[in-house]
Scaffold this motif. Structure first.
Motif, PDB file in Angstrom:
ATOM      1  N   ILE A  36      -0.376  -0.302   9.794  1.00 11.34           N
ATOM      2  CA  ILE A  36       1.074  -0.310  10.028  1.00 11.34           C
ATOM      3  C   ILE A  36       1.804   0.465   8.932  1.00 11.34           C
ATOM      4  N   ALA A  37       1.372   0.299   7.688  1.00 13.52           N
ATOM      5  CA  ALA A  37       2.040   0.985   6.582  1.00 13.52           C
ATOM      6  C   ALA A  37       1.977   2.495   6.761  1.00 13.52           C
ATOM      7  N   THR A  38       0.810   3.004   7.170  1.00  8.11           N
ATOM      8  CA  THR A  38       0.653   4.445   7.362  1.00  8.11           C
ATOM      9  C   THR A  38       1.585   4.961   8.440  1.00  8.11           C
ATOM     10  N   VAL A  67       0.829  -1.203   0.000  1.00 11.58           N
ATOM     11  CA  VAL A  67       0.000   0.000   0.000  1.00 11.58           C
ATOM     12  C   VAL A  67       0.863   1.253   0.000  1.00 11.58           C
ATOM     13  N   SER A  68       2.128   1.110   0.342  1.00 16.77           N
ATOM     14  CA  SER A  68       3.065   2.237   0.338  1.00 16.77           C
ATOM     15  C   SER A  68       3.915   2.239  -0.931  1.00 16.77           C
ATOM     16  N   ALA A  69       3.330   1.845  -2.044  1.00 19.06           N
ATOM     17  CA  ALA A  69       4.079   1.714  -3.296  1.00 19.06           C
ATOM     18  C   ALA A  69       4.468   3.056  -3.903  1.00 19.06           C
ATOM     19  N   PHE A  70       3.792   4.127  -3.504  1.00 15.97           N
ATOM     20  CA  PHE A  70       4.012   5.432  -4.137  1.00 15.97           C
ATOM     21  C   PHE A  70       4.519   6.422  -3.089  1.00 15.97           C
ATOM     22  N   PRO A  71       5.830   6.661  -3.040  1.00 17.30           N
ATOM     23  CA  PRO A  71       6.410   7.520  -1.997  1.00 17.30           C
ATOM     24  C   PRO A  71       5.906   8.960  -2.036  1.00 17.30           C
ATOM     25  N   THR A  72       5.551   9.453  -3.233  1.00 21.64           N
ATOM     26  CA  THR A  72       5.104  10.839  -3.357  1.00 21.64           C
ATOM     27  C   THR A  72       3.820  10.915  -4.171  1.00 21.64           C
ATOM     28  N   LYS A  73       3.151  12.030  -4.047  1.00 20.59           N
ATOM     29  CA  LYS A  73       1.930  12.284  -4.819  1.00 20.59           C
ATOM     30  C   LYS A  73       2.224  12.249  -6.311  1.00 20.59           C
ATOM     31  N   GLU A  74       3.399  12.766  -6.686  1.00 27.02           N
ATOM     32  CA  GLU A  74       3.762  12.819  -8.100  1.00 27.02           C
ATOM     33  C   GLU A  74       3.893  11.422  -8.694  1.00 27.02           C
ATOM     34  N   GLU A  75       4.439  10.503  -7.941  1.00 26.62           N
ATOM     35  CA  GLU A  75       4.580   9.138  -8.455  1.00 26.62           C
ATOM     36  C   GLU A  75       3.223   8.456  -8.572  1.00 26.62           C
ATOM     37  N   ARG A  76       2.330   8.716  -7.633  1.00 30.16           N
ATOM     38  CA  ARG A  76       0.976   8.175  -7.743  1.00 30.16           C
ATOM     39  C   ARG A  76       0.294   8.701  -8.995  1.00 30.16           C
ATOM     40  N   GLU A  77       0.441   9.985  -9.255  1.00 31.66           N
ATOM     41  CA  GLU A  77      -0.164  10.579 -10.444  1.00 31.66           C
ATOM     42  C   GLU A  77       0.461  10.018 -11.718  1.00 31.66           C
ATOM     43  N   ALA A  78       1.772   9.765 -11.686  1.00 32.87           N
ATOM     44  CA  ALA A  78       2.435   9.185 -12.860  1.00 32.87           C
ATOM     45  C   ALA A  78       1.925   7.783 -13.131  1.00 32.87           C
ATOM     46  N   TYR A  79       1.740   7.001 -12.072  1.00 29.10           N
ATOM     47  CA  TYR A  79       1.188   5.656 -12.235  1.00 29.10           C
ATOM     48  C   TYR A  79      -0.212   5.724 -12.822  1.00 29.10           C
ATOM     49  N   ASP A  80      -1.063   6.587 -12.287  1.00 26.93           N
ATOM     50  CA  ASP A  80      -2.439   6.700 -12.773  1.00 26.93           C
ATOM     51  C   ASP A  80      -2.466   7.077 -14.253  1.00 26.93           C
ATOM     52  N   ALA A  81      -1.554   7.941 -14.649  1.00 28.15           N
ATOM     53  CA  ALA A  81      -1.498   8.334 -16.059  1.00 28.15           C
ATOM     54  C   ALA A  81      -1.069   7.167 -16.941  1.00 28.15           C
ATOM     55  N   ASP A 116      -6.448   1.297 -20.612  1.00 22.63           N
ATOM     56  CA  ASP A 116      -6.507  -0.074 -20.113  1.00 22.63           C
ATOM     57  C   ASP A 116      -6.139  -1.103 -21.172  1.00 22.63           C
ATOM     58  N   ALA A 117      -6.371  -0.797 -22.439  1.00 21.71           N
ATOM     59  CA  ALA A 117      -6.125  -1.776 -23.505  1.00 21.71           C
ATOM     60  C   ALA A 117      -4.650  -2.148 -23.595  1.00 21.71           C
ATOM     61  N   SER A 118      -3.772  -1.205 -23.329  1.00 27.30           N
ATOM     62  CA  SER A 118      -2.329  -1.470 -23.429  1.00 27.30           C
ATOM     63  C   SER A 118      -1.662  -1.480 -22.058  1.00 27.30           C
ATOM     64  N   ARG A 119      -2.449  -1.687 -21.038  1.00 27.46           N
ATOM     65  CA  ARG A 119      -1.948  -1.590 -19.658  1.00 27.46           C
ATOM     66  C   ARG A 119      -0.900  -2.654 -19.351  1.00 27.46           C
ATOM     67  N   ARG A 120       0.200  -2.213 -18.731  1.00 27.33           N
ATOM     68  CA  ARG A 120       1.256  -3.123 -18.303  1.00 27.33           C
ATOM     69  C   ARG A 120       1.691  -2.850 -16.865  1.00 27.33           C
ATOM     70  N   MET A 121       0.898  -2.097 -16.160  1.00 22.11           N
ATOM     71  CA  MET A 121       1.251  -1.745 -14.785  1.00 22.11           C
ATOM     72  C   MET A 121       0.072  -2.038 -13.871  1.00 22.11           C
ATOM     73  N   PHE A 122       0.366  -2.738 -12.761  1.00 21.11           N
ATOM     74  CA  PHE A 122      -0.701  -3.233 -11.902  1.00 21.11           C
ATOM     75  C   PHE A 122      -0.299  -3.097 -10.440  1.00 21.11           C
ATOM     76  N   HIS A 123      -1.129  -2.402  -9.701  1.00 20.13           N
ATOM     77  CA  HIS A 123      -0.942  -2.265  -8.260  1.00 20.13           C
ATOM     78  C   HIS A 123      -2.254  -2.620  -7.570  1.00 20.13           C
ATOM     79  N   ASP A 124      -2.167  -3.501  -6.571  1.00 21.24           N
ATOM     80  CA  ASP A 124      -3.363  -3.890  -5.826  1.00 21.24           C
ATOM     81  C   ASP A 124      -2.941  -4.214  -4.397  1.00 21.24           C
ATOM     82  N   GLY A 125      -3.224  -3.291  -3.480  1.00 18.46           N
ATOM     83  CA  GLY A 125      -2.843  -3.464  -2.090  1.00 18.46           C
ATOM     84  C   GLY A 125      -3.638  -4.521  -1.366  1.00 18.46           C
ATOM     85  N   GLY A 126      -4.645  -5.097  -2.008  1.00 17.47           N
ATOM     86  CA  GLY A 126      -5.436  -6.139  -1.378  1.00 17.47           C
ATOM     87  C   GLY A 126      -4.842  -7.530  -1.516  1.00 17.47           C
ATOM     88  N   TYR A 127      -3.787  -7.667  -2.303  1.00 15.78           N
ATOM     89  CA  TYR A 127      -3.174  -8.981  -2.517  1.00 15.78           C
ATOM     90  C   TYR A 127      -2.216  -9.330  -1.388  1.00 15.78           C
TER      91      TYR A 127
END
Length: 324
Positions: free
Chosen positions: A283-285, A82-96, A101-112
């Motif tokens: 704990i992550a927070t 759940v702490s995969a994105f150290p900064t807001k900018e990296e979270r925004e970069a991931y979202d972009a 979705d058709a060409s998606r190659r990046m996957f984050h799921d904190g529920g796994y």
């Protein structure tokens, strides 16, 4: 030849297994093509907040089971922290990057429970990969990384060869180890590798250190309400075993363990998965406030080895917060 760089969580069983699963996926996606792989072990030491873009030198570059990088060189990403994105900018970069979705190659799921299972599920559902031959690898990675053992005693005793291999990975799992071990796990079943002479010989001295660590925990532990606090900063510890406090104090809800190696102080924080008390904290927070991270139930913080007093102060602050 297509060169693929795989930067995965080093010294971590799930990081190793994630590299194996991802390599299988790449072979599935590039049938008949000659591929070469370079495996790099990433760590969460003091001041390390992600992957150095200089590592990403392949025709394709993957980060697995580790913090996201906004580098344009990154082509694949899988993580479940759940702490995969150290900064807001990296979270925004991931979202972009995942917008299309058709060409998606990046996957984050904190529920796994493990990154290995995340890769296996995505490979099966999106890319038609048959993961049935990897069931043993996925099951062990998921159990180990999510602490889904039937009891704490199993995790501490480490009687199963797979848990002995886990110990060897945690201690020796750098670049060279990954480069040698991933191909073995691609060609040999996990249980055969774990029972092999090389792993058994590597585990023997670690078992001695593991037992010594249990004795140190008994000697230095203190209870703060429902939290077991262990300060081992007065000695250098090379092997710090997980779950020991839960086996010794089964009624506890949390543990905060401060250990010190030659290079860093590490504060390991966890919720007892066998506790009868509900988890009231992420704990992550908590760990993120001090530059660390992890999962809702387990996390860690790294401090330079010479900053022992700061590490002790943080340990005390976290223990008091969890006890409140």
């Amino acid at each position: 030849m297509r060169h693929i760089v795989v930067a995965t969580h080093g010294h971590c069983f799930d990081g190793l297994c994630s590299a194996v699963m991802f390599t299988r996926l790449m072979r599935h996606l590039h049938p008949g093509q000659e591929l070469s792989f370079t495996y790099k072990a990433m760590g969460y030491g003091p001041g390390q907040n992600g992957v150095d873009p200089a590592v990403l030198t392949g025709d394709e570059n993957a980060i697995l089971d580790f913090r996201f990088s906004a580098s344009p060189k990154l082509t694949w990403y899988f993580d479940h922290h759940v702490s995969a994105f150290p900064t807001k900018e990296e979270r925004e970069a991931y979202d972009a990057r995942v917008h299309d979705d058709a060409s998606r190659r990046m996957f984050h799921d904190g529920g796994y429970g493990s990154c290995t299972k995340l890769i296996a599920d995505v490979a099966s559902s999106r890319y038609g990969f048959d993961a049935s031959a990897c069931e043993e690898l996925v099951q062990w990675a998921n159990m180990i990384d999510s602490a889904a053992f039937p009891n704490a005693e199993m995790a501490v005793a480490r009687a199963e060869p797979e848990l002995e291999l886990m110990t060897v990975v945690e201690h020796k799992g750098g670049d060279a180890f990954l480069q040698a071990m991933v191909p073995r796990l691609l060609s040999e079943p996990l249980h055969e590798v774990a029972r092999g002479e090389e792993i058994q010989e590597a585990y023997a001295p670690l078992a001695v250190q593991h037992r010594a660590f249990i004795d140190l925990v008994k000697e230095h532990a203190a209870l703060v309400d429902n939290v077991v606090v262990v300060d081992l900063s007065g000695v250098v510890v090379d092997v710090a075993a997980k779950f020991v406090t839960y086996a010794l104090w089964p009624e506890s809800a949390y543990s905060v363990v401060l250990s010190r190696s030659n290079t860093k102080c590490k504060i390991s924080v966890g919720y007892n998965p066998w506790s009868k008390r509900p988890r009231m904290h992420s704990i992550a927070t908590i760990c993120e406030r001090y530059g660390g991270g992890g999962h809702p139930v387990v996390g860690a913080i790294s401090i330079p080895a010479h900053e022992v007093e700061q590490a002790r102060a943080i340990t005390s602050e976290i223990a008091n917060e969890l006890a409140s």
